[in-house]
Scaffold this motif. Structure first.
Motif, mmCIF file in Angstrom:
data_model
loop_
_atom_site.group_PDB
_atom_site.id
_atom_site.type_symbol
_atom_site.label_atom_id
_atom_site.label_comp_id
_atom_site.label_asym_id
_atom_site.label_seq_id
_atom_site.Cartn_x
_atom_site.Cartn_y
_atom_site.Cartn_z
ATOM 1 N N ASP A 1 2.093 -85.281 2.279
ATOM 2 C CA ASP A 1 2.784 -84.870 3.501
ATOM 3 C C ASP A 1 2.497 -83.388 3.716
ATOM 4 N N THR A 2 1.605 -83.075 4.668
ATOM 5 C CA THR A 2 1.228 -81.686 4.924
ATOM 6 C C THR A 2 1.997 -81.104 6.109
ATOM 7 N N ARG A 3 3.122 -81.704 6.468
ATOM 8 C CA ARG A 3 3.902 -81.262 7.626
ATOM 9 C C ARG A 3 5.323 -80.824 7.279
ATOM 10 N N THR B 1 3.917 -72.135 1.578
ATOM 11 C CA THR B 1 3.629 -73.380 0.870
ATOM 12 C C THR B 1 3.032 -74.415 1.811
ATOM 13 N N MET B 2 2.232 -75.290 1.258
ATOM 14 C CA MET B 2 1.711 -76.435 2.003
ATOM 15 C C MET B 2 2.562 -77.671 1.750
ATOM 16 N N LEU B 3 2.925 -77.913 0.514
ATOM 17 C CA LEU B 3 3.591 -79.162 0.134
ATOM 18 C C LEU B 3 5.060 -78.999 -0.219
ATOM 19 N N GLY B 4 5.502 -77.785 -0.505
ATOM 20 C CA GLY B 4 6.879 -77.604 -0.928
ATOM 21 C C GLY B 4 7.054 -77.897 -2.405
ATOM 22 N N GLU B 5 8.018 -77.251 -3.030
ATOM 23 C CA GLU B 5 8.195 -77.329 -4.484
ATOM 24 C C GLU B 5 8.380 -78.756 -4.976
ATOM 25 N N GLN B 6 9.207 -79.534 -4.287
ATOM 26 C CA GLN B 6 9.497 -80.897 -4.756
ATOM 27 C C GLN B 6 8.249 -81.774 -4.701
ATOM 28 N N GLN B 7 7.480 -81.664 -3.616
ATOM 29 C CA GLN B 7 6.283 -82.490 -3.505
ATOM 30 C C GLN B 7 5.212 -82.054 -4.511
ATOM 31 N N TRP B 8 5.110 -80.752 -4.771
ATOM 32 C CA TRP B 8 4.156 -80.289 -5.779
ATOM 33 C C TRP B 8 4.477 -80.890 -7.149
ATOM 34 N N LYS B 9 5.743 -80.890 -7.516
ATOM 35 C CA LYS B 9 6.140 -81.455 -8.810
ATOM 36 C C LYS B 9 5.829 -82.953 -8.853
ATOM 37 N N TRP B 10 6.111 -83.623 -7.770
ATOM 38 C CA TRP B 10 5.818 -85.057 -7.675
ATOM 39 C C TRP B 10 4.325 -85.310 -7.827
ATOM 40 N N SER C 1 -5.073 -86.351 2.615
ATOM 41 C CA SER C 1 -4.419 -85.224 3.281
ATOM 42 C C SER C 1 -4.692 -85.355 4.769
ATOM 43 N N SER C 2 -3.682 -85.216 5.601
ATOM 44 C CA SER C 2 -3.922 -85.377 7.035
ATOM 45 C C SER C 2 -4.876 -84.316 7.568
ATOM 46 N N ILE C 3 -4.883 -83.136 6.957
ATOM 47 C CA ILE C 3 -5.788 -82.058 7.376
ATOM 48 C C ILE C 3 -6.875 -81.863 6.326
ATOM 49 N N GLN C 4 -7.979 -81.249 6.737
ATOM 50 C CA GLN C 4 -9.125 -81.111 5.845
ATOM 51 C C GLN C 4 -8.836 -80.190 4.664
ATOM 52 N N VAL C 5 -9.494 -80.487 3.552
ATOM 53 C CA VAL C 5 -9.254 -79.768 2.300
ATOM 54 C C VAL C 5 -10.389 -78.801 1.971
ATOM 55 N N LEU C 6 -11.619 -79.262 1.910
ATOM 56 C CA LEU C 6 -12.707 -78.480 1.320
ATOM 57 C C LEU C 6 -13.283 -77.418 2.251
ATOM 58 N N THR C 7 -13.314 -77.674 3.536
ATOM 59 C CA THR C 7 -14.076 -76.834 4.450
ATOM 60 C C THR C 7 -13.464 -75.454 4.673
ATOM 61 N N ASP C 8 -14.335 -74.492 4.951
ATOM 62 C CA ASP C 8 -13.944 -73.145 5.384
ATOM 63 C C ASP C 8 -14.599 -72.808 6.726
ATOM 64 N N ALA C 9 -15.089 -73.810 7.444
ATOM 65 C CA ALA C 9 -15.980 -73.564 8.579
ATOM 66 C C ALA C 9 -15.258 -73.376 9.910
ATOM 67 N N HIS C 10 -13.937 -73.502 9.931
ATOM 68 C CA HIS C 10 -13.217 -73.362 11.198
ATOM 69 C C HIS C 10 -11.874 -72.700 10.955
ATOM 70 N N ASP C 11 -11.176 -72.389 12.049
ATOM 71 C CA ASP C 11 -9.878 -71.731 11.968
ATOM 72 C C ASP C 11 -8.769 -72.567 12.588
ATOM 73 N N TYR C 12 -8.997 -73.877 12.653
ATOM 74 C CA TYR C 12 -7.911 -74.786 12.994
ATOM 75 C C TYR C 12 -7.088 -75.035 11.733
ATOM 76 N N GLU C 13 -6.152 -75.970 11.817
ATOM 77 C CA GLU C 13 -5.351 -76.280 10.636
ATOM 78 C C GLU C 13 -6.227 -76.889 9.546
ATOM 79 N N ALA C 14 -6.064 -76.398 8.339
ATOM 80 C CA ALA C 14 -6.786 -76.894 7.170
ATOM 81 C C ALA C 14 -6.178 -76.223 5.948
ATOM 82 N N GLU D 1 -2.501 -72.087 -2.034
ATOM 83 C CA GLU D 1 -2.062 -73.469 -2.176
ATOM 84 C C GLU D 1 -3.246 -74.401 -2.431
ATOM 85 N N ARG D 2 -4.366 -74.119 -1.780
ATOM 86 C CA ARG D 2 -5.544 -74.952 -2.024
ATOM 87 C C ARG D 2 -6.038 -74.780 -3.455
ATOM 88 N N ALA D 3 -6.019 -73.557 -3.955
ATOM 89 C CA ALA D 3 -6.421 -73.331 -5.348
ATOM 90 C C ALA D 3 -5.496 -74.074 -6.303
#
Length: 385
Positions: free
Chosen positions: A199-201, A231-240, A256-269, A276-278
């Motif tokens: 849940d990325t929202r 945060t992206m996921l929140g403490e509870q979701q990270w632990k889960w 993940s509803s939004i992209q993970v690996l890319t750095d090629a744009h400035d939309y949501e990712a 958080e990605r690290a």
């Protein structure tokens, strides 16, 4: 006027503008708590939409083909359901923007446009036929969460969660906690697949935007933030998630509803929140040994991505982005040229598409494929694990 005074003055049921009201979590929490009785009353009084009855997935199912898709407008052609069904997936992952319930939203606290979008989906014959044949798991993105690019500061998020969980028939485990993240393991000894839907929202901090410019940024408005409090996921979701990745499984699908690996744009990712990605990369690297593929949507275009982040200790990660089912914006040639990306191994498929992940248990490989709006193969890659 401060929010508590505003609520007291007009009454919770009469709130006319309930879009993200503040970036202050304490204010948002106060607003949510004040709205809780109103939403409880709505839940008692309204006949909330429910998705057409769906097929079940047996616990001992050895998955060899999983479908994935995103970005499906409830008022546009639903012909892709038949194309996906013809590919014969054993499970379909509907990973966000499953409807566009924010279209026409007037700021009402009851999220009338979102409820109407679900109601239209409930009466969609193509979806009903598909769900009878193919088991489904669902996660949301912004447009079926309720507001474009929204995160934790979206005040009606609890009501949106109720609408989602009611429509898609979420499990008691999902309903028992904030957010809609979910996980399931199916298969037999030596051929167990774990499906993790993030849940990325619901918990995501507000993103940092570029300064105003008369010229709109061609590839999105956001800049990465290294604020450690975001945060992206929140403490509870990270632990889960850490606990889920420690469970024994032979192959894992992390959506993940939004992209993970890319750095090629400035939309949501995930690149918007690099710390958080690290953290995600470190958790994935530390998982109980298994194969792994990442799935994403959101972009109204799809492709196959790969990267070997420092945090994974040399492990190469793979991501299949599949979007959209019926809301294509550009053509592949122009979109590929518009967004060059060294991590994307394929063209940026911009016509309607859906994804497949095929698991070869004997050969210990998985194949990522995007198929087009006639069911034809557009791009494919096979990876050993």
């Amino acid at each position: 006027m401060r929010l508590p005074l505003l609520l007291a003055a007009v009454g919770t049921a009469a709130i006319a503008s309930i879009a993200p009201l503040s970036a202050n979590p304490e204010v948002e929490l106060a607003a949510e708590d004040m709205l809780a009785p109103y939403y409880a009353k709505l839940e008692r009084e309204l006949d909330l939409p429910v998705a057409p009855a769906g097929a079940g997935l047996a616990e001992d199912t050895v998955l060899t083909r999983i479908g994935v898709g995103s970005c499906n407008h409830q008022s546009r052609s639903q012909h892709m359901w038949a194309k996906i069904a013809a590919a014969d997936p054993q499970l379909f992952l509907f990973i966000g923007d499953n409807n566009y319930g924010d279209n026409g939203w007037e700021g009402d606290a009851a999220l009338g446009s979102l409820r109407a979008a679900y109601a239209k989906q409930a009466e969609t014959p193509e979806l009903a036929t598909f769900r009878k044949a193919v088991p489904m798991m669902a996660a949301w993105d912004d447009h079926d969460y309720g507001f474009n690019d929204a995160g934790a500061s979206f005040t009606p998020r609890r009501w949106s969660e109720t609408l989602f969980e009611t429509f898609w028939g979420s499990t008691e485990e999902v309903r028992s906690r904030p957010g809609i993240y979910d996980s399931r393991i199916v298969g037999e000894e030596g051929r167990r697949t774990q499906i993790i839907l993030l849940d990325t929202r619901f918990f995501r901090s507000d993103l940092e935007a570029m300064p105003y410019s008369e010229t709109r940024p061609p590839l999105g408005p956001y800049v990465p933030s290294t604020d450690p409090d975001k945060t992206m996921l929140g403490e509870q979701q990270w632990k889960w998630l850490e606990a889920e990745l420690a469970k024994p499984a032979n192959f894992r699908i992390v959506a993940s509803s939004i992209q993970v690996l890319t750095d090629a744009h400035d939309y949501e990712a995930w690149e918007n929140l690099p710390l958080e990605r690290a953290k995600l990369y470190r958790l994935l690297a530390g998982r109980e040994e298994s194969g792994l593929v990442l799935l994403s949507g959101d972009r109204h275009a799809g492709g196959i991505y790969t990267d070997t982040p420092d945090e994974t200790g040399g492990e190469q990660l793979w991501e299949l982005t599949s979007s959209s089912l019926n809301l294509a914006f550009n053509n592949t040639a122009s979109n590929t040229a518009r967004e060059p990306d060294p991590k994307r191994l394929t063209d940026f498929i911009s016509e309607e598409n859906f994804g497949l992940v095929d698991i070869d248990w004997a050969g210990r490989t998985f194949t990522m494929t995007l198929r087009g709006n006639q069911g034809e193969e557009r791009v494919s890659r096979t990876v050993s694990w």
